[in-house]
Design a protein around this motif. Structure first.
Motif, PDB file in Angstrom:
ATOM      1  N   ILE A   1       1.011  -1.157   0.029  1.00 57.45           N
ATOM      2  CA  ILE A   1       0.125   0.021   0.076  1.00 57.45           C
ATOM      3  C   ILE A   1       0.770   1.126  -0.029  1.00 57.45           C
ATOM      4  N   HIS A   2       0.178   2.284  -0.379  1.00 58.52           N
ATOM      5  CA  HIS A   2       0.866   3.754  -0.046  1.00 58.52           C
ATOM      6  C   HIS A   2      -0.235   4.366   0.575  1.00 58.52           C
ATOM      7  N   ILE A   3       0.478   5.683   1.038  1.00 57.68           N
ATOM      8  CA  ILE A   3      -0.663   6.468   1.643  1.00 57.68           C
ATOM      9  C   ILE A   3      -0.699   7.747   0.989  1.00 57.68           C
ATOM     10  N   ALA A   4      -1.877   8.286   0.667  1.00 57.14           N
ATOM     11  CA  ALA A   4      -2.188   9.321  -0.348  1.00 57.14           C
ATOM     12  C   ALA A   4      -1.903  10.674   0.887  1.00 57.14           C
ATOM     13  N   VAL A   5      -1.239  11.621   0.596  1.00 60.17           N
ATOM     14  CA  VAL A   5      -1.176  12.778   1.231  1.00 60.17           C
ATOM     15  C   VAL A   5      -1.891  13.799   0.605  1.00 60.17           C
ATOM     16  N   GLN A   6      -2.974  14.415   1.037  1.00 56.73           N
ATOM     17  CA  GLN A   6      -3.602  15.450   0.411  1.00 56.73           C
ATOM     18  C   GLN A   6      -3.871  16.762   1.235  1.00 56.73           C
ATOM     19  N   LYS A   7      -3.968  18.046   0.406  1.00 58.16           N
ATOM     20  CA  LYS A   7      -4.523  19.246   1.211  1.00 58.16           C
ATOM     21  C   LYS A   7      -5.660  18.956   1.564  1.00 58.16           C
ATOM     22  N   MET A   8      -6.015  19.224   2.721  1.00 55.82           N
ATOM     23  CA  MET A   8      -7.428  19.449   3.324  1.00 55.82           C
ATOM     24  C   MET A   8      -8.226  20.665   2.993  1.00 55.82           C
ATOM     25  N   VAL A   9      -9.096  20.470   2.073  1.00 54.20           N
ATOM     26  CA  VAL A   9      -9.769  21.804   1.511  1.00 54.20           C
ATOM     27  C   VAL A   9     -10.954  22.147   2.273  1.00 54.20           C
ATOM     28  N   GLU A  10     -11.545  23.520   2.292  1.00 58.54           N
ATOM     29  CA  GLU A  10     -12.538  23.901   2.959  1.00 58.54           C
ATOM     30  C   GLU A  10     -13.766  23.188   2.522  1.00 58.54           C
ATOM     31  N   PRO A  11     -14.612  22.990   3.459  1.00 58.03           N
ATOM     32  CA  PRO A  11     -15.909  22.006   3.447  1.00 58.03           C
ATOM     33  C   PRO A  11     -16.777  22.956   2.163  1.00 58.03           C
ATOM     34  N   GLY A  12     -17.514  22.365   1.529  1.00 60.25           N
ATOM     35  CA  GLY A  12     -18.350  22.930   0.364  1.00 60.25           C
ATOM     36  C   GLY A  12     -19.580  22.090   0.439  1.00 60.25           C
TER      37      GLY A  12
END
Ligand code: ADP
Ligand code: MG
Length: 252
Positions: free
Chosen positions: A116-127
Protein backbone atom coordinates in the motif's frame (compact mmCIF):
# COMPACT_ATOMS: atom_id res chain seq x y z
CA UNK A 1 -18.71 23.46 -25.55
CA UNK A 2 -20.66 20.41 -26.60
CA UNK A 3 -20.26 18.99 -30.07
CA UNK A 4 -16.56 19.05 -30.77
CA UNK A 5 -14.55 16.88 -28.45
CA UNK A 6 -11.39 18.41 -27.18
CA UNK A 7 -9.67 16.64 -24.33
CA UNK A 8 -6.30 17.88 -23.13
CA UNK A 9 -3.34 15.61 -22.30
CA UNK A 10 -4.76 12.48 -23.86
CA UNK A 11 -1.36 10.77 -24.02
CA UNK A 12 -0.74 11.29 -20.31
CA UNK A 13 -4.22 9.97 -19.49
CA UNK A 14 -3.62 6.96 -21.75
CA UNK A 15 -0.41 6.23 -19.84
CA UNK A 16 -2.25 6.10 -16.51
CA UNK A 17 -4.93 3.80 -17.94
CA UNK A 18 -2.30 1.48 -19.41
CA UNK A 19 -0.41 1.43 -16.13
CA UNK A 20 -3.54 0.37 -14.23
CA UNK A 21 -4.40 -2.33 -16.79
CA UNK A 22 -0.83 -3.61 -16.54
CA UNK A 23 -1.25 -3.83 -12.78
CA UNK A 24 -4.18 -6.18 -13.45
CA UNK A 25 -6.77 -3.81 -12.01
CA UNK A 26 -10.05 -2.52 -13.40
CA UNK A 27 -10.39 0.26 -10.83
CA UNK A 28 -8.20 3.35 -11.10
CA UNK A 29 -7.39 4.37 -7.51
CA UNK A 30 -8.40 7.81 -6.28
CA UNK A 31 -5.03 9.52 -6.59
CA UNK A 32 -4.61 8.44 -10.22
CA UNK A 33 -8.26 9.11 -11.08
CA UNK A 34 -7.83 12.64 -9.76
CA UNK A 35 -4.58 13.00 -11.68
CA UNK A 36 -6.55 12.18 -14.83
CA UNK A 37 -9.05 14.93 -14.02
CA UNK A 38 -6.23 17.36 -13.34
CA UNK A 39 -4.91 16.55 -16.81
CA UNK A 40 -8.39 17.40 -18.12
CA UNK A 41 -8.14 20.81 -16.43
CA UNK A 42 -10.17 20.16 -13.25
CA UNK A 43 -9.42 21.37 -9.73
CA UNK A 44 -8.08 18.80 -7.26
CA UNK A 45 -6.45 19.19 -3.83
CA UNK A 46 -2.64 19.09 -3.93
CA UNK A 47 -1.60 15.47 -3.46
CA UNK A 48 1.28 13.04 -3.33
CA UNK A 49 1.95 9.39 -2.51
CA UNK A 50 4.13 8.28 0.39
CA UNK A 51 5.69 4.91 1.07
CA UNK A 52 7.12 5.80 4.49
CA UNK A 53 6.22 8.01 7.45
CA UNK A 54 9.11 10.31 6.61
CA UNK A 55 7.90 10.74 3.04
CA UNK A 56 4.38 11.45 4.30
CA UNK A 57 5.67 14.14 6.67
CA UNK A 58 7.79 15.84 4.06
CA UNK A 59 4.89 15.76 1.59
CA UNK A 60 2.57 17.24 4.22
CA UNK A 61 5.05 20.04 4.86
CA UNK A 62 5.33 20.90 1.20
CA UNK A 63 1.53 20.66 0.64
CA UNK A 64 0.78 22.69 3.78
CA UNK A 65 -1.23 21.70 6.87
CA UNK A 66 -3.92 20.61 7.52
CA UNK A 67 -3.76 17.47 5.40
CA UNK A 68 -5.82 14.34 4.82
CA UNK A 69 -4.28 10.86 4.70
CA UNK A 70 -5.87 8.09 2.68
CA UNK A 71 -4.92 4.54 1.85
CA UNK A 72 -3.81 4.05 -1.75
CA UNK A 73 -4.14 0.45 -2.89
CA UNK A 74 -5.41 -1.43 -5.90
CA UNK A 75 -7.25 -3.76 -3.50
CA UNK A 76 -9.22 -1.14 -1.54
CA UNK A 77 -12.04 0.72 -3.24
CA UNK A 78 -14.06 2.06 -0.29
CA UNK A 79 -11.34 3.68 1.73
CA UNK A 80 -13.43 4.78 4.74
CA UNK A 81 -14.90 1.28 5.14
CA UNK A 82 -11.33 0.00 5.61
CA UNK A 83 -10.75 2.87 8.08
CA UNK A 84 -8.28 4.21 5.59
CA UNK A 85 -9.15 7.93 5.66
CA UNK A 86 -8.07 10.50 8.28
CA UNK A 87 -8.94 14.18 7.91
CA UNK A 88 -7.73 17.31 9.68
CA UNK A 89 -4.14 16.37 10.47
CA UNK A 90 -2.35 19.56 11.49
CA UNK A 91 1.18 18.59 12.52
CA UNK A 92 4.05 16.28 11.53
CA UNK A 93 3.32 14.19 14.64
CA UNK A 94 -0.32 13.78 13.64
CA UNK A 95 0.78 12.67 10.17
CA UNK A 96 3.18 10.14 11.65
CA UNK A 97 0.50 8.68 13.91
CA UNK A 98 -2.08 8.77 11.14
CA UNK A 99 0.24 6.91 8.79
CA UNK A 100 0.64 4.18 11.41
CA UNK A 101 -3.02 3.84 12.27
CA UNK A 102 -4.17 3.68 8.63
CA UNK A 103 -1.51 1.05 7.89
CA UNK A 104 -2.61 -0.97 10.91
CA UNK A 105 -6.30 -0.66 10.03
CA UNK A 106 -6.03 -1.67 6.40
CA UNK A 107 -3.80 -4.68 6.97
CA UNK A 108 -6.63 -6.17 9.02
CA UNK A 109 -8.38 -6.65 5.66
CA UNK A 110 -5.36 -7.13 3.42
CA UNK A 111 -2.71 -9.84 3.22
CA UNK A 112 0.80 -8.77 4.15
CA UNK A 113 2.28 -9.26 0.71
CA UNK A 114 0.00 -6.58 -0.75
CA UNK A 115 1.71 -3.24 -1.03
CA UNK A 116 0.00 0.00 0.00
CA UNK A 117 0.90 3.64 -0.24
CA UNK A 118 -0.53 6.50 1.76
CA UNK A 119 -1.90 9.44 -0.18
CA UNK A 120 -1.27 12.83 1.42
CA UNK A 121 -3.70 15.55 0.35
CA UNK A 122 -4.42 19.14 1.15
CA UNK A 123 -7.49 19.31 3.37
CA UNK A 124 -9.81 21.67 1.53
CA UNK A 125 -12.57 23.96 2.89
CA UNK A 126 -15.92 22.21 3.30
CA UNK A 127 -18.43 22.92 0.52
CA UNK A 128 -21.81 21.63 -0.62
CA UNK A 129 -21.29 17.95 -1.42
CA UNK A 130 -22.14 17.10 -5.01
CA UNK A 131 -21.84 13.82 -6.87
CA UNK A 132 -21.11 13.61 -10.56
CA UNK A 133 -20.79 10.40 -12.50
CA UNK A 134 -20.97 8.46 -15.72
CA UNK A 135 -22.14 4.96 -16.51
CA UNK A 136 -21.86 3.47 -19.95
CA UNK A 137 -25.26 2.08 -20.79
CA UNK A 138 -25.24 -0.88 -23.17
CA UNK A 139 -27.98 0.62 -25.30
CA UNK A 140 -27.73 4.39 -24.82
CA UNK A 141 -23.99 4.80 -24.28
CA UNK A 142 -22.48 7.22 -21.75
CA UNK A 143 -25.07 8.47 -19.25
CA UNK A 144 -24.16 11.41 -17.02
CA UNK A 145 -25.33 11.70 -13.41
CA UNK A 146 -25.66 14.76 -11.19
CA UNK A 147 -26.87 14.89 -7.61
CA UNK A 148 -26.41 16.27 -4.15
CA UNK A 149 -24.10 14.18 -1.97
CA UNK A 150 -24.60 12.76 1.51
CA UNK A 151 -28.10 11.72 2.57
CA UNK A 152 -29.60 13.27 -0.56
CA UNK A 153 -28.10 10.53 -2.65
CA UNK A 154 -27.81 7.77 -0.04
CA UNK A 155 -31.30 7.98 1.40
CA UNK A 156 -33.34 9.94 -1.11
CA UNK A 157 -31.57 8.89 -4.32
CA UNK A 158 -32.09 12.44 -5.51
CA UNK A 159 -30.15 12.41 -8.76
CA UNK A 160 -30.66 13.47 -12.33
CA UNK A 161 -29.50 11.48 -15.37
CA UNK A 162 -28.97 12.39 -19.03
CA UNK A 163 -27.66 10.47 -21.99
CA UNK A 164 -24.60 12.13 -23.59
CA UNK A 165 -23.94 14.32 -25.48
CA UNK A 166 -25.01 17.09 -23.13
CA UNK A 167 -25.42 20.73 -23.97
CA UNK A 168 -25.52 23.56 -21.47
CA UNK A 169 -29.31 23.60 -21.45
CA UNK A 170 -29.42 19.88 -20.54
CA UNK A 171 -27.08 20.58 -17.66
CA UNK A 172 -29.20 23.49 -16.39
CA UNK A 173 -32.22 21.19 -16.46
CA UNK A 174 -30.31 18.57 -14.48
CA UNK A 175 -29.47 21.19 -11.85
CA UNK A 176 -33.06 22.30 -11.46
CA UNK A 177 -34.86 18.95 -11.60
CA UNK A 178 -33.43 17.38 -8.46
CA UNK A 179 -35.67 17.68 -5.41
CA UNK A 180 -32.98 19.39 -3.34
CA UNK A 181 -32.22 22.01 -5.98
CA UNK A 182 -33.26 24.87 -3.66
CA UNK A 183 -30.14 24.14 -1.61
CA UNK A 184 -28.05 25.23 -4.57
CA UNK A 185 -29.72 28.58 -4.89
CA UNK A 186 -29.81 31.48 -2.51
CA UNK A 187 -31.36 29.58 0.39
CA UNK A 188 -32.14 30.93 3.88
CA UNK A 189 -29.32 33.41 3.81
CA UNK A 190 -26.79 30.99 2.40
CA UNK A 191 -25.51 32.34 -0.93
CA UNK A 192 -26.07 30.54 -4.24
CA UNK A 193 -23.58 27.84 -5.20
CA UNK A 194 -21.19 28.16 -8.15
CA UNK A 195 -23.12 25.84 -10.47
CA UNK A 196 -21.30 27.17 -13.54
CA UNK A 197 -18.12 25.57 -12.17
CA UNK A 198 -19.72 22.12 -12.49
CA UNK A 199 -20.35 22.43 -16.23
CA UNK A 200 -16.74 22.04 -17.40
CA UNK A 201 -16.43 19.04 -15.08
CA UNK A 202 -19.51 17.42 -16.60
CA UNK A 203 -18.15 18.01 -20.10
CA UNK A 204 -14.80 16.53 -19.04
CA UNK A 205 -16.58 13.41 -17.76
CA UNK A 206 -18.40 13.13 -21.06
CA UNK A 207 -15.23 13.64 -23.08
CA UNK A 208 -13.32 11.03 -21.10
CA UNK A 209 -16.12 8.56 -21.86
CA UNK A 210 -16.00 9.35 -25.57
CA UNK A 211 -12.23 9.39 -26.01
CA UNK A 212 -11.58 6.31 -23.83
CA UNK A 213 -14.16 3.63 -24.63
CA UNK A 214 -12.60 1.31 -22.05
CA UNK A 215 -13.83 3.59 -19.26
CA UNK A 216 -17.09 2.03 -18.10
CA UNK A 217 -17.82 4.17 -15.07
CA UNK A 218 -16.76 7.44 -13.41
CA UNK A 219 -17.66 8.50 -9.86
CA UNK A 220 -16.78 11.87 -8.40
CA UNK A 221 -18.09 11.59 -4.85
CA UNK A 222 -17.88 14.11 -3.38
CA UNK A 223 -17.14 17.23 -5.33
CA UNK A 224 -17.14 20.25 -2.96
CA UNK A 225 -19.08 23.12 -4.49
CA UNK A 226 -18.50 26.62 -3.14
CA UNK A 227 -20.45 29.84 -3.32
CA UNK A 228 -20.71 31.70 -6.61
CA UNK A 229 -17.32 32.76 -7.92
CA UNK A 230 -15.41 30.27 -5.76
CA UNK A 231 -15.58 27.19 -7.98
CA UNK A 232 -15.58 23.49 -7.16
CA UNK A 233 -12.99 20.89 -6.28
CA UNK A 234 -12.95 17.10 -6.68
CA UNK A 235 -12.49 15.49 -3.25
CA UNK A 236 -12.83 11.82 -4.23
CA UNK A 237 -12.74 10.17 -7.66
CA UNK A 238 -12.95 6.68 -9.07
CA UNK A 239 -12.69 5.61 -12.68
CA UNK A 240 -13.63 2.02 -13.57
CA UNK A 241 -12.40 0.23 -16.68
CA UNK A 242 -14.37 -2.44 -18.45
CA UNK A 243 -13.03 -5.90 -17.74
CA UNK A 244 -12.85 -6.63 -21.48
CA UNK A 245 -9.65 -4.64 -21.42
CA UNK A 246 -8.32 -6.53 -18.47
CA UNK A 247 -5.14 -8.34 -19.45
CA UNK A 248 -4.55 -11.17 -16.98
CA UNK A 249 -1.01 -12.15 -16.20
CA UNK A 250 0.60 -8.90 -17.25
CA UNK A 251 1.79 -7.94 -13.82
CA UNK A 252 4.91 -5.96 -13.25
P1 ADP B 1 -14.20 6.98 0.46
O1 ADP B 1 -13.34 6.10 -0.40
O2 ADP B 1 -14.51 6.31 1.75
O3 ADP B 1 -15.41 7.46 -0.26
P2 ADP B 1 -13.30 9.80 0.45
O4 ADP B 1 -12.06 10.05 -0.32
O5 ADP B 1 -14.59 10.19 -0.19
O6 ADP B 1 -13.28 8.25 0.87
O7 ADP B 1 -13.16 10.51 1.86
C1 ADP B 1 -14.20 10.43 2.83
C2 ADP B 1 -14.68 11.82 3.24
O8 ADP B 1 -13.60 12.56 3.81
C3 ADP B 1 -15.13 12.69 2.05
O9 ADP B 1 -16.47 12.43 1.73
C4 ADP B 1 -14.92 14.09 2.58
O10 ADP B 1 -16.02 14.50 3.39
C5 ADP B 1 -13.68 13.94 3.46
N1 ADP B 1 -12.47 14.31 2.68
C6 ADP B 1 -11.75 13.46 1.91
N2 ADP B 1 -10.71 14.10 1.32
C7 ADP B 1 -10.76 15.38 1.72
C8 ADP B 1 -9.96 16.55 1.45
N3 ADP B 1 -8.89 16.49 0.65
N4 ADP B 1 -10.32 17.71 2.05
C9 ADP B 1 -11.40 17.77 2.86
N5 ADP B 1 -12.20 16.72 3.15
C10 ADP B 1 -11.90 15.52 2.59
MG1 MG C 1 -15.89 9.11 -1.45
Amino acid sequence: MGGIIYLKNQNEIREIINYVIKKGSTVIPETLSKQIFEYCGANIPKQGLAKTEEEAISLAKSIGFPVVLKVHSFEIVHKSDARGVLVGLSSPEAVKEGFRSITENVYKHLSEDKEIHIAVQKMVEPGTEIILGMKRDEVFGPTILFGLGGVWVEVLQDVSLRVAPLNERDIDEMFSEIRGSALLENFRGSPARDLSALKPLMFQIEQLAVVFPEISEIDLNPVFLYEEGNGAIIVDARIVLSSENWVPGVLE
